[in-house]
Design a protein around this motif. Sequence first.
Motif, PDB file in Angstrom:
ATOM      1  N   GLN A  31     -22.596   5.186  56.286  1.00 56.99           N
ATOM      2  CA  GLN A  31     -22.730   3.430  55.532  1.00 56.99           C
ATOM      3  C   GLN A  31     -23.365   2.819  54.746  1.00 56.99           C
ATOM      4  N   ILE A  32     -24.501   3.414  55.400  1.00 59.30           N
ATOM      5  CA  ILE A  32     -25.882   3.014  55.021  1.00 59.30           C
ATOM      6  C   ILE A  32     -25.887   3.626  53.778  1.00 59.30           C
ATOM      7  N   LEU A  33     -25.303   4.371  53.035  1.00 61.07           N
ATOM      8  CA  LEU A  33     -25.568   5.206  51.500  1.00 61.07           C
ATOM      9  C   LEU A  33     -24.378   4.345  51.127  1.00 61.07           C
ATOM     10  N   LEU A  34     -23.102   4.187  51.686  1.00 62.26           N
ATOM     11  CA  LEU A  34     -22.062   3.416  50.667  1.00 62.26           C
ATOM     12  C   LEU A  34     -22.368   2.240  50.122  1.00 62.26           C
ATOM     13  N   SER A  35     -23.264   1.933  50.874  1.00 60.03           N
ATOM     14  CA  SER A  35     -24.082  -0.035  50.756  1.00 60.03           C
ATOM     15  C   SER A  35     -24.694   0.176  49.963  1.00 60.03           C
ATOM     16  N   ILE A  36     -25.903   1.092  49.090  1.00 64.53           N
ATOM     17  CA  ILE A  36     -26.597   0.901  48.698  1.00 64.53           C
ATOM     18  C   ILE A  36     -26.476   0.894  46.881  1.00 64.53           C
ATOM     19  N   ASP A  37     -26.877   0.341  45.647  1.00 64.69           N
ATOM     20  CA  ASP A  37     -26.228  -0.362  44.462  1.00 64.69           C
ATOM     21  C   ASP A  37     -26.086   0.933  43.370  1.00 64.69           C
ATOM     22  N   SER A  38     -25.413   1.272  43.163  1.00 57.48           N
ATOM     23  CA  SER A  38     -24.888   2.183  42.423  1.00 57.48           C
ATOM     24  C   SER A  38     -25.689   3.381  42.916  1.00 57.48           C
ATOM     25  N   VAL A  39     -24.448   3.351  44.236  1.00 60.21           N
ATOM     26  CA  VAL A  39     -24.093   4.616  44.771  1.00 60.21           C
ATOM     27  C   VAL A  39     -24.232   5.930  44.560  1.00 60.21           C
ATOM     28  N   ASP A  40     -23.154   5.999  43.083  1.00 66.14           N
ATOM     29  CA  ASP A  40     -22.587   6.995  43.400  1.00 66.14           C
ATOM     30  C   ASP A  40     -23.215   7.935  41.295  1.00 66.14           C
ATOM     31  N   GLU A  41     -23.712   6.460  40.505  1.00 64.99           N
ATOM     32  CA  GLU A  41     -25.278   7.610  39.967  1.00 64.99           C
ATOM     33  C   GLU A  41     -26.273   8.223  40.728  1.00 64.99           C
ATOM     34  N   MET A  42     -27.093   7.855  42.031  1.00 64.86           N
ATOM     35  CA  MET A  42     -27.607   8.217  42.570  1.00 64.86           C
ATOM     36  C   MET A  42     -27.676   9.115  43.542  1.00 64.86           C
ATOM     37  N   LEU A  43     -25.976  10.361  43.685  1.00 66.64           N
ATOM     38  CA  LEU A  43     -25.767  10.988  43.964  1.00 66.64           C
ATOM     39  C   LEU A  43     -25.495  11.800  42.674  1.00 66.64           C
TER      40      LEU A  43
ATOM     41  N   ASP B 187     -39.833  17.927  48.359  1.00 65.77           N
ATOM     42  CA  ASP B 187     -39.074  18.623  47.361  1.00 65.77           C
ATOM     43  C   ASP B 187     -38.722  17.938  45.981  1.00 65.77           C
ATOM     44  N   PHE B 188     -38.213  16.782  46.507  1.00 64.93           N
ATOM     45  CA  PHE B 188     -37.573  15.877  45.592  1.00 64.93           C
ATOM     46  C   PHE B 188     -38.252  14.594  44.770  1.00 64.93           C
ATOM     47  N   PRO B 189     -38.256  14.665  43.143  1.00 60.37           N
ATOM     48  CA  PRO B 189     -39.043  13.021  42.586  1.00 60.37           C
ATOM     49  C   PRO B 189     -38.742  12.141  43.527  1.00 60.37           C
ATOM     50  N   GLU B 190     -39.592  11.129  43.831  1.00 59.54           N
ATOM     51  CA  GLU B 190     -40.081   9.780  44.442  1.00 59.54           C
ATOM     52  C   GLU B 190     -38.480   8.932  44.362  1.00 59.54           C
ATOM     53  N   PRO B 191     -38.299   8.832  43.227  1.00 61.50           N
ATOM     54  CA  PRO B 191     -37.088   7.585  42.584  1.00 61.50           C
ATOM     55  C   PRO B 191     -35.884   8.386  43.344  1.00 61.50           C
ATOM     56  N   LEU B 192     -36.255   9.447  43.484  1.00 63.97           N
ATOM     57  CA  LEU B 192     -34.745  10.379  44.181  1.00 63.97           C
ATOM     58  C   LEU B 192     -34.356  10.279  45.714  1.00 63.97           C
ATOM     59  N   ARG B 193     -35.900  10.373  46.118  1.00 58.51           N
ATOM     60  CA  ARG B 193     -36.003  10.107  47.818  1.00 58.51           C
ATOM     61  C   ARG B 193     -34.756   9.137  48.520  1.00 58.51           C
ATOM     62  N   GLN B 194     -34.911   8.014  47.733  1.00 55.40           N
ATOM     63  CA  GLN B 194     -34.408   6.783  48.358  1.00 55.40           C
ATOM     64  C   GLN B 194     -33.155   6.997  48.491  1.00 55.40           C
ATOM     65  N   GLY B 195     -31.978   8.135  47.727  1.00 55.56           N
ATOM     66  CA  GLY B 195     -31.039   8.155  48.244  1.00 55.56           C
ATOM     67  C   GLY B 195     -30.806   9.229  48.852  1.00 55.56           C
ATOM     68  N   ILE B 196     -31.363   9.962  50.203  1.00 50.35           N
ATOM     69  CA  ILE B 196     -31.387  10.642  50.899  1.00 50.35           C
ATOM     70  C   ILE B 196     -30.994   9.992  52.633  1.00 50.35           C
ATOM     71  N   VAL B 197     -30.172  10.232  53.294  1.00 55.52           N
ATOM     72  CA  VAL B 197     -29.872   9.506  54.717  1.00 55.52           C
ATOM     73  C   VAL B 197     -30.890   9.906  55.444  1.00 55.52           C
ATOM     74  N   VAL B 198     -31.389   9.710  56.815  1.00 55.34           N
ATOM     75  CA  VAL B 198     -31.811  10.195  57.655  1.00 55.34           C
ATOM     76  C   VAL B 198     -31.806   9.837  59.043  1.00 55.34           C
ATOM     77  N   SER B 199     -31.258  10.600  60.066  1.00 56.40           N
ATOM     78  CA  SER B 199     -31.526  10.720  60.603  1.00 56.40           C
ATOM     79  C   SER B 199     -32.200  11.228  62.146  1.00 56.40           C
ATOM     80  N   ASP B 200     -32.503  10.460  63.065  1.00 55.05           N
ATOM     81  CA  ASP B 200     -33.633  10.173  63.844  1.00 55.05           C
ATOM     82  C   ASP B 200     -33.178  11.483  65.661  1.00 55.05           C
ATOM     83  N   THR B 201     -31.622  11.406  65.262  1.00 54.36           N
ATOM     84  CA  THR B 201     -31.509  12.472  66.521  1.00 54.36           C
ATOM     85  C   THR B 201     -30.756  13.875  66.136  1.00 54.36           C
TER      86      THR B 201
END
Length: 200
Positions: free
Chosen positions: A40-52, A163-177
Amino acid sequence: MSLLNKNWKPSFGAVFTWFAMDKYGKIAVMINNSFGDLPQILLSIDSVDEMLTAINEYMWEESQYYTVYPPNKEGEALLDMYSAYVYRHTSSRIEVEKYINDDLIESTNYSDTNLSVNKGFYIYQAIEGSNPGQDYPVGYDGETKMGDYFRYLLPTIYASIEDFPEPLRQGIVVSDTIDFTVDRLLDNDRINEYFPRMYS
Protein backbone atom coordinates in the motif's frame (compact mmCIF):
# COMPACT_ATOMS: atom_id res chain seq x y z
CA MET A 1 -4.59 6.46 -17.59
CA SER A 2 -3.04 5.35 -14.32
CA LEU A 3 -3.72 1.72 -13.46
CA LEU A 4 -2.18 1.71 -10.00
CA ASN A 5 -3.52 3.60 -6.99
CA LYS A 6 -4.36 2.91 -3.35
CA ASN A 7 -7.61 1.18 -4.38
CA TRP A 8 -5.94 -1.19 -6.85
CA LYS A 9 -6.43 -4.94 -6.39
CA PRO A 10 -4.63 -7.82 -8.13
CA SER A 11 -6.54 -9.24 -11.09
CA PHE A 12 -5.94 -11.62 -13.96
CA GLY A 13 -4.11 -10.24 -16.98
CA ALA A 14 -2.15 -7.32 -15.50
CA VAL A 15 1.44 -8.08 -14.49
CA PHE A 16 3.42 -5.54 -12.50
CA THR A 17 7.08 -5.55 -11.52
CA TRP A 18 8.12 -3.65 -8.41
CA PHE A 19 11.32 -3.35 -6.43
CA ALA A 20 12.17 -4.03 -2.81
CA MET A 21 15.12 -3.69 -0.44
CA ASP A 22 15.60 -6.02 2.52
CA LYS A 23 16.88 -5.10 5.97
CA TYR A 24 20.48 -5.60 4.83
CA GLY A 25 20.20 -3.44 1.71
CA LYS A 26 19.92 -6.21 -0.87
CA ILE A 27 17.58 -5.59 -3.81
CA ALA A 28 14.86 -7.83 -5.24
CA VAL A 29 12.76 -7.64 -8.38
CA MET A 30 9.20 -8.61 -7.43
CA ILE A 31 7.00 -9.91 -10.27
CA ASN A 32 3.34 -10.08 -9.26
CA ASN A 33 2.15 -12.36 -12.13
CA SER A 34 -1.33 -10.79 -11.86
CA PHE A 35 -2.13 -12.23 -8.42
CA GLY A 36 0.54 -10.85 -6.09
CA ASP A 37 -0.37 -7.78 -4.08
CA LEU A 38 1.69 -4.58 -4.11
CA PRO A 39 2.48 -2.74 -0.87
CA GLN A 40 0.00 0.00 0.00
CA ILE A 41 2.85 2.40 0.72
CA LEU A 42 3.94 1.99 -2.91
CA LEU A 43 0.42 2.35 -4.28
CA SER A 44 0.01 5.57 -2.30
CA ILE A 45 2.81 7.49 -4.00
CA ASP A 46 2.01 9.95 -6.78
CA SER A 47 2.39 8.64 -10.34
CA VAL A 48 3.33 5.14 -9.20
CA ASP A 49 2.84 3.74 -12.72
CA GLU A 50 5.34 6.20 -14.14
CA MET A 51 7.83 5.50 -11.37
CA LEU A 52 7.71 1.73 -11.87
CA THR A 53 7.99 2.17 -15.62
CA ALA A 54 11.06 4.36 -15.16
CA ILE A 55 12.76 1.82 -12.88
CA ASN A 56 11.91 -1.05 -15.22
CA GLU A 57 13.28 0.83 -18.22
CA TYR A 58 16.47 1.52 -16.30
CA MET A 59 16.74 -2.13 -15.24
CA TRP A 60 16.46 -3.29 -18.86
CA GLU A 61 18.84 -0.52 -20.02
CA GLU A 62 16.13 1.07 -22.15
CA SER A 63 15.82 4.39 -20.35
CA GLN A 64 15.99 7.61 -22.35
CA TYR A 65 16.79 9.60 -19.21
CA TYR A 66 19.18 7.43 -17.19
CA THR A 67 21.79 6.07 -19.55
CA VAL A 68 24.74 5.43 -17.23
CA TYR A 69 24.63 1.92 -15.78
CA PRO A 70 26.79 0.15 -13.21
CA PRO A 71 29.36 -2.30 -14.60
CA ASN A 72 28.13 -5.86 -14.98
CA LYS A 73 28.50 -7.83 -11.74
CA GLU A 74 29.61 -10.96 -13.64
CA GLY A 75 28.29 -13.22 -10.91
CA GLU A 76 26.02 -16.23 -11.13
CA ALA A 77 22.29 -16.90 -10.96
CA LEU A 78 21.35 -19.64 -8.51
CA LEU A 79 17.99 -21.33 -8.90
CA ASP A 80 16.01 -21.64 -5.67
CA MET A 81 12.35 -22.49 -6.37
CA TYR A 82 10.49 -22.44 -9.65
CA SER A 83 6.91 -22.36 -10.88
CA ALA A 84 5.33 -25.76 -11.43
CA TYR A 85 2.95 -24.13 -13.91
CA VAL A 86 5.49 -22.16 -15.95
CA TYR A 87 7.89 -25.10 -16.13
CA ARG A 88 5.22 -27.79 -16.48
CA HIS A 89 6.86 -29.07 -19.67
CA THR A 90 10.17 -29.78 -17.94
CA SER A 91 10.96 -33.06 -16.24
CA SER A 92 13.62 -32.09 -13.70
CA ARG A 93 15.36 -29.28 -11.84
CA ILE A 94 18.44 -29.84 -14.01
CA GLU A 95 16.35 -29.08 -17.08
CA VAL A 96 15.11 -25.83 -15.52
CA GLU A 97 18.67 -24.82 -14.62
CA LYS A 98 19.73 -25.45 -18.20
CA TYR A 99 16.86 -23.29 -19.43
CA ILE A 100 17.79 -20.30 -17.28
CA ASN A 101 21.44 -20.54 -18.34
CA ASP A 102 20.51 -20.88 -22.02
CA ASP A 103 18.18 -17.89 -21.65
CA LEU A 104 21.12 -15.70 -20.64
CA ILE A 105 23.07 -16.79 -23.72
CA GLU A 106 20.14 -16.30 -26.10
CA SER A 107 18.53 -13.17 -24.66
CA THR A 108 21.58 -11.56 -22.98
CA ASN A 109 20.54 -8.46 -21.03
CA TYR A 110 16.84 -9.06 -21.81
CA SER A 111 16.77 -12.31 -19.83
CA ASP A 112 15.61 -12.67 -16.24
CA THR A 113 18.82 -14.59 -15.61
CA ASN A 114 20.84 -11.49 -16.45
CA LEU A 115 19.08 -9.60 -13.67
CA SER A 116 20.76 -11.88 -11.14
CA VAL A 117 24.04 -12.50 -12.98
CA ASN A 118 24.92 -8.96 -14.02
CA LYS A 119 22.52 -6.69 -12.14
CA GLY A 120 22.80 -8.48 -8.80
CA PHE A 121 19.06 -8.71 -8.10
CA TYR A 122 17.11 -11.40 -6.32
CA ILE A 123 14.00 -12.35 -8.27
CA TYR A 124 10.74 -13.24 -6.56
CA GLN A 125 7.78 -14.52 -8.56
CA ALA A 126 4.16 -14.61 -7.40
CA ILE A 127 2.31 -17.91 -7.64
CA GLU A 128 -0.03 -17.78 -10.62
CA GLY A 129 -2.32 -20.14 -12.54
CA SER A 130 -5.92 -20.18 -13.73
CA ASN A 131 -7.21 -21.57 -10.44
CA PRO A 132 -5.89 -22.31 -6.93
CA GLY A 133 -3.54 -25.27 -6.79
CA GLN A 134 -2.59 -25.17 -10.46
CA ASP A 135 0.70 -23.47 -9.64
CA TYR A 136 3.06 -23.89 -6.70
CA PRO A 137 6.79 -23.33 -6.09
CA VAL A 138 8.74 -26.52 -6.72
CA GLY A 139 11.18 -26.92 -3.84
CA TYR A 140 8.91 -25.61 -1.08
CA ASP A 141 7.31 -28.06 1.35
CA GLY A 142 4.81 -25.79 3.12
CA GLU A 143 1.38 -24.56 2.12
CA THR A 144 1.11 -21.78 -0.45
CA LYS A 145 -1.63 -19.90 -2.27
CA MET A 146 -2.01 -17.82 -5.41
CA GLY A 147 -0.25 -14.48 -4.99
CA ASP A 148 2.40 -15.63 -2.50
CA TYR A 149 5.86 -14.55 -3.64
CA PHE A 150 8.58 -17.21 -3.85
CA ARG A 151 12.31 -16.76 -4.34
CA TYR A 152 13.18 -17.79 -7.88
CA LEU A 153 16.74 -16.65 -8.60
CA LEU A 154 19.55 -15.59 -6.27
CA PRO A 155 22.60 -13.52 -7.25
CA THR A 156 26.09 -14.26 -5.99
CA ILE A 157 27.23 -10.62 -6.27
CA TYR A 158 24.65 -8.22 -4.88
CA ALA A 159 23.13 -4.99 -6.12
CA SER A 160 22.62 -2.10 -3.73
CA ILE A 161 20.58 1.07 -3.67
CA GLU A 162 23.60 2.93 -5.04
CA ASP A 163 23.12 1.09 -8.34
CA PHE A 164 20.02 3.21 -8.99
CA PRO A 165 19.95 6.90 -9.96
CA GLU A 166 18.84 8.96 -6.98
CA PRO A 167 15.43 9.97 -8.45
CA LEU A 168 14.51 6.29 -8.91
CA ARG A 169 15.45 5.21 -5.39
CA GLN A 170 12.27 6.74 -3.99
CA GLY A 171 10.28 4.11 -5.92
CA ILE A 172 11.81 1.20 -3.98
CA VAL A 173 9.98 -0.23 -0.96
CA VAL A 174 11.95 -1.17 2.14
CA SER A 175 11.62 -3.92 4.74
CA ASP A 176 12.99 -3.79 8.27
CA THR A 177 12.37 -7.50 8.85
CA ILE A 178 12.86 -9.44 5.60
CA ASP A 179 16.23 -11.00 4.72
CA PHE A 180 16.34 -12.10 1.08
CA THR A 181 19.14 -14.57 1.85
CA VAL A 182 16.82 -16.42 4.26
CA ASP A 183 13.18 -15.64 3.44
CA ARG A 184 12.22 -17.89 0.55
CA LEU A 185 8.45 -17.39 0.61
CA LEU A 186 6.54 -14.17 1.32
CA ASP A 187 2.90 -14.49 2.36
CA ASN A 188 0.85 -12.29 0.04
CA ASP A 189 -1.52 -11.41 2.89
CA ARG A 190 1.37 -9.86 4.84
CA ILE A 191 2.97 -7.83 2.06
CA ASN A 192 2.15 -4.52 3.79
CA GLU A 193 3.65 -5.81 7.02
CA TYR A 194 6.84 -6.86 5.24
CA PHE A 195 7.25 -3.61 3.31
CA PRO A 196 5.88 -0.66 5.31
CA ARG A 197 7.96 2.22 3.92
CA MET A 198 9.63 3.69 0.86
CA TYR A 199 13.34 4.33 0.54
CA SER A 200 14.25 7.85 1.58
